[in-house]
Design a protein around this motif. Structure first.
Motif, PDB file in Angstrom:
ATOM      1  N   THR A 357       0.898  -1.162   0.145  1.00 29.44           N
ATOM      2  CA  THR A 357      -0.102  -0.011   0.029  1.00 29.44           C
ATOM      3  C   THR A 357       0.818   1.168  -0.003  1.00 29.44           C
ATOM      4  OG1 THR A 357      -1.830  -1.266   1.215  1.00 29.44           O
ATOM      5  CG2 THR A 357      -1.577   1.259   1.311  1.00 29.44           C
ATOM      6  N   ARG A 360       2.323   1.721  -3.423  1.00 29.40           N
ATOM      7  CA  ARG A 360       1.358   2.258  -4.374  1.00 29.40           C
ATOM      8  C   ARG A 360       1.272   3.671  -4.146  1.00 29.40           C
ATOM      9  NH1 ARG A 360      -2.308  -0.549  -2.482  1.00 29.40           N
ATOM     10  NH2 ARG A 360      -1.792  -2.188  -3.493  1.00 29.40           N
ATOM     11  N   SER A 361       1.060   4.245  -2.831  1.00 26.53           N
ATOM     12  CA  SER A 361       1.122   5.717  -2.447  1.00 26.53           C
ATOM     13  C   SER A 361       2.047   6.285  -3.000  1.00 26.53           C
ATOM     14  CB  SER A 361       0.658   6.006  -1.143  1.00 26.53           C
ATOM     15  OG  SER A 361       0.813   7.133  -0.859  1.00 26.53           O
ATOM     16  N   GLN A 397       0.730  -3.985  -7.246  1.00 25.77           N
ATOM     17  CA  GLN A 397       0.726  -2.750  -7.789  1.00 25.77           C
ATOM     18  C   GLN A 397      -0.095  -3.111  -9.231  1.00 25.77           C
ATOM     19  OE1 GLN A 397       1.968  -0.432  -5.779  1.00 25.77           O
ATOM     20  NE2 GLN A 397       2.430  -2.221  -4.703  1.00 25.77           N
ATOM     21  N   SER A 400      -6.317  -5.954  -9.486  1.00 30.02           N
ATOM     22  CA  SER A 400      -7.430  -5.082  -8.995  1.00 30.02           C
ATOM     23  C   SER A 400      -8.178  -6.160  -7.957  1.00 30.02           C
ATOM     24  CB  SER A 400      -8.205  -5.074 -10.022  1.00 30.02           C
ATOM     25  OG  SER A 400      -9.607  -4.679  -9.697  1.00 30.02           O
ATOM     26  N   ARG A 428      -9.623   0.112   4.268  1.00 29.51           N
ATOM     27  CA  ARG A 428     -10.069   0.130   2.785  1.00 29.51           C
ATOM     28  C   ARG A 428      -8.666  -0.016   1.791  1.00 29.51           C
ATOM     29  NH1 ARG A 428     -13.472   3.460   3.689  1.00 29.51           N
ATOM     30  NH2 ARG A 428     -15.276   2.153   3.556  1.00 29.51           N
ATOM     31  N   GLN A 429      -7.649   1.103   2.200  1.00 27.47           N
ATOM     32  CA  GLN A 429      -6.712   1.104   1.439  1.00 27.47           C
ATOM     33  C   GLN A 429      -5.696   0.026   1.240  1.00 27.47           C
ATOM     34  OE1 GLN A 429      -4.068   4.423   3.178  1.00 27.47           O
ATOM     35  NE2 GLN A 429      -5.764   5.792   2.714  1.00 27.47           N
ATOM     36  N   TYR A 432      -8.535  -2.787  -0.917  1.00 28.44           N
ATOM     37  CA  TYR A 432      -9.370  -2.522  -2.115  1.00 28.44           C
ATOM     38  C   TYR A 432      -8.514  -1.255  -2.746  1.00 28.44           C
ATOM     39  CZ  TYR A 432     -13.318  -4.424   0.171  1.00 28.44           C
ATOM     40  OH  TYR A 432     -14.471  -5.156   0.845  1.00 28.44           O
ATOM     41  N   PHE A 433      -8.055  -1.790  -3.958  1.00 25.60           N
ATOM     42  CA  PHE A 433      -7.226  -0.994  -4.662  1.00 25.60           C
ATOM     43  C   PHE A 433      -7.371  -1.466  -6.369  1.00 25.60           C
ATOM     44  CE2 PHE A 433      -4.664  -4.021  -2.439  1.00 25.60           C
ATOM     45  CZ  PHE A 433      -4.193  -4.732  -3.577  1.00 25.60           C
ATOM     46  N   GLU A 434      -7.157  -0.447  -7.088  1.00 30.62           N
ATOM     47  CA  GLU A 434      -7.079  -0.936  -8.584  1.00 30.62           C
ATOM     48  C   GLU A 434      -5.469  -0.714  -8.915  1.00 30.62           C
ATOM     49  OE1 GLU A 434      -9.492  -1.705 -10.462  1.00 30.62           O
ATOM     50  OE2 GLU A 434     -10.802  -1.598  -8.796  1.00 30.62           O
ATOM     51  N   SER A 436      -1.835   0.306 -10.528  1.00 34.20           N
ATOM     52  CA  SER A 436      -1.341   1.732 -10.985  1.00 34.20           C
ATOM     53  C   SER A 436      -1.354   1.693 -12.100  1.00 34.20           C
ATOM     54  CB  SER A 436       0.151   1.598 -10.577  1.00 34.20           C
ATOM     55  OG  SER A 436       0.903   2.706 -10.783  1.00 34.20           O
TER      56      SER A 436
END
Length: 690
Positions: A357, A360-361, A397, A400, A428-429, A432-434, A436
């Motif tokens: 996470t 990704r950020s 990264q 989905s 949630r971070q 749940y993510f999509e 990059s």
């Protein structure tokens, strides 16, 4: 219970285990570290300063005699702590500064004196505050002060980034296979630079290579520099000092001639290996102690138009595990012209889903800082290269999650959970993510997609127990479990899972990650270690089974005979990555599409230094094979599980095709080592002073 940053592993163990069990637990933990091999606990790297020429009072002609006397005087002044040694070393360097260089008919003693004087000028100039690496050199004489600017050419760094200069001496390491260096004009240096507090994505200390040369201001003859008097150098035209980017420059124009500069491209890596503390053990057992929160770092300043290649280390490791890979890649001009290297450093004791996470950020934030208008297409073609656990972070990264990850740890929707809203957003971070939008290619190296049996064995369980969370975070986790009875799986119910816990082949979260859908815009590649057969593993690199490391969707798969800790260090893997990157640039219209055909390299004599028994030794190598051959090796091993061992052996033993040298690719090959040259010619000081 107080915890300090200088605590040892034994200190940490003593907090949580009885004294009699401390040694046993540490022994098991060390066994796991050795087995995983993601990082050498002792890199065996040593850095030593140069050996300088010894003053010689014998006569060698008028000018050389004057230089000898000046050099001897400078040494004496330096020993007495006199700043005048700076002026004397400058005079000695000026008297031996001519337009020629090694290979001309100059006396070797002149060369030795010039290089020693120039290197000593750097050392004493900084010692006595007379040399400012960002601006220039101050000389003192009976006529007052004179400033000699320090010109810089070819660098991607700013003048203010030059904060300290270190002459390259001798070094040894068992981390690198080759030392990329060459003889020529000038003195190779390591430039050190400390990041400012607001430079979030730069390393705290950066080291890069440079070459210091002294130039005549005359017409290129020796007369301009050799007209100084020993006690007063006010007469004559002053020579200039230049710092050249030796990674991007190989030659300089001297008068009517083109001369090669002395270079040592591997020295900055070795210097950092020898001087930087390695805290991956501390970061593993105390991942939230603040030593490292997870950080994407650029090795050089941002360069528009170059594709980022992000290297992600594995468990019980740090970015230094990529030293061999980076050393090989950054010595090749074609790579330097098209790519920029980033690394991701993270505490490996944390659950890897939180480290993913953070990566990704960081990728999104860095893109926003560097290119807020998204006008640089190269940043949209980022390549991730992950070793071991780093490969799983890379995969997270480009996938989905939909609802798959959350359902693997809880049987109630996140929105219905009884937790504070801030904590809900954090979860949630994580879950749940999509994908990059900027990552287009991923290379997995020894990645345990389906886990490793080590994680569920006694050694893995005990080592996992070493990881400790802050008391506040542990209480928050306990309150979440108490407020939501029967919701969470056993995997997260008892305690916050560590990376080792999540690498258990039975981990439901790991199985869910393995089933995630990868973006159709991303191309995947695999490098797998197949060192032998082991009970409970089958064919494996002795840590990760071949079947666990295999990614069915990978478009290429290279299987090599290597242990887990060496999967990302083998030279054949370097070549495979070069092939992948070559295809990557050829695939996109922003880059030259015909680079795939420019893969041949010429045959030349001794071209690299190899470390034999951890010492620098010259070695004669044959011409390197073209990059396309490495791709053929990858093609040979693709889907090899379906072939019989006998047929596979016949394919592997087939002779490699021959190739013709391509003079256009001269800069891709390793260069002649200065140490090799000096030992061949039996020069006394040149093996130390470069």
């Amino acid at each position: 219970m107080s915890r300090h940053s200088d605590e040892s592993v034994l200190d940490v163990l003593s907090y949580h285990f009885p004294a009699k069990l401390t040694f046993v637990v540490l022994l098991f933990a060390s066994g796991l570290a050795s087995s995983l091999g993601c990082s050498n606990l002792s890199c065996g790297t040593r850095w030593q300063g140069p050996l300088y020429a010894v003053p010689d009072v014998r006569q060698h002609g008028a000018q050389l005699s004057a230089a000898e006397r000046l050099y001897a005087r400078a040494r004496s002044l330096e020993a007495d702590g006199n700043p005048g040694s700076v002026d004397a070393y400058f005079q000695a360097a000026a008297l031996t500064c001519v337009s020629g260089m090694p290979g001309d008919m100059r006396d070797r003693r002149t060369i030795d004196l010039h290089r020693s004087s120039l290197a000593k000028l750097v050392v004493t100039g900084q010692r006595f505050g007379r040399l400012n690496p960002s601006s220039g050199l101050t000389l003192e004489s009976g006529h007052g002060s004179t400033c000699i600017p320090l010109e810089k050419k070819g660098f991607v760094w700013q003048a203010s980034d030059f904060q300290s200069l270190v002459p390259v001496g001798t070094y040894r390491t068992n981390v690198l296979s080759h030392a990329y260096c060459s003889s020529g004009i000038g003195v190779p240096l390591v430039v050190l630079r400390s990041a400012c507090c607001n430079e979030r994505f730069m390393r705290k200390t950066s080291a890069f290579s440079a070459t210091l040369i002294m130039r005549n201001t005359s017409d290129g003859s020796a007369k301009g520099c050799m007209s100084f008097h020993e006690d007063d150098f006010s007469s004559g035209s002053f020579p200039t000092l230049q710092l050249l980017d030796s990674r991007r420059m190989r030659h300089v124009q001297v008068g009517m001639q083109t001369k090669r500069i002395a270079r040592d491209l591997s020295a900055p890596l070795v210097y950092r290996l020898s001087s930087s503390p390695r805290d991956y053990w501390q970061e593993f057992v105390r991942p939230d102690a603040g030593l490292s929160e997870g950080q994407l770092q650029m090795l050089e300043p941002y360069q528009p138009g170059k594709v980022p290649v992000v290297f992600i280390h594995g468990l019980l490791s740090d970015p230094y595990t990529w030293s061999q890979m980076i050393n090989e890649l950054m010595a090749r001009r074609d790579f330097v012209e098209h790519f920029q290297v980033w690394v991701y450093n993270y505490p490996t004791g944390k659950a890897f889903i939180s480290s993913a996470t953070k990566l990704r950020s960081d990728l999104a934030t860095l893109r926003q800082i560097l290119d807020p208008e998204r006008s640089d297409p190269a940043l949209s073609e980022t390549v991730l290269v992950g070793h071991s656990l780093g490969g799983i972070l890379a995969k997270l990264q480009v996938t989905s999650t939909r609802n798959q990850l959350w359902k693997s740890v809880a049987n109630r929707p996140l929105n219905e959970l009884n937790v504070p809203e801030q904590f809900r957003d954090e979860l949630r971070q994580y879950f749940y993510f999509e994908p990059s939008p900027d990552v287009k290619r991923v290379v997995y190296m020894g990645t345990p997609h389906r886990g490793s049996a080590y994680a569920k064995r006694c050694v893995g369980r005990l080592t996992s127990k070493l990881v400790q969370r802050p008391a506040g975070e542990q209480r928050r986790h306990e309150k979440m479990i108490e407020a939501n009875p029967g919701v969470f799986s056993a995997e997260v119910r008892d305690r916050i899972p560590t990376s080792i816990d999540l690498l258990d082949p039975d981990s439901q979260l790991l199985q869910a990650i393995n089933g995630l859908e990868v973006s159709s815009q991303v191309t995947q590649h695999s490098v797998i270690g197949d060192y032998g057969w082991r009970i409970g593993f089958g064919r494996s690199d002795l840590v990760v089974p071949v079947q666990s490391a295999r990614e069915p969707a990978a478009v290429s798969e290279l299987v090599i005979k290597a242990k887990h800790q060496n999967v990302n260090k083998e030279l054949v893997v370097v070549r495979e990555l070069l092939c992948i990157l070559d295809r990557h640039t050829a695939h996109h219209a922003e880059f030259s599409p015909d680079r795939v055909t420019r893969q041949k390299q010429p045959s030349r004599g001794p071209d690299v230094m190899s470390f034999v028994n951890e010492m620098k030794q010259p070695m004669q190598l044959e011409a390197e094979k073209p990059l396309g051959i490495m791709q053929q090796l990858a093609d040979r091993t693709r889907l090899n599980a379906a072939r019989s061992r006998r047929n596979q052996k016949q394919v592997d033993e087939a002779p490699l095709p021959k190739f013709e040298p391509d003079t256009q690719m001269m800069d891709l090959i390793p260069e002649t080592s200065l140490q090799a040259v000096s030992q061949t010619e039996n020069i006394q000081v040149e093996s130390k002073l470069q």
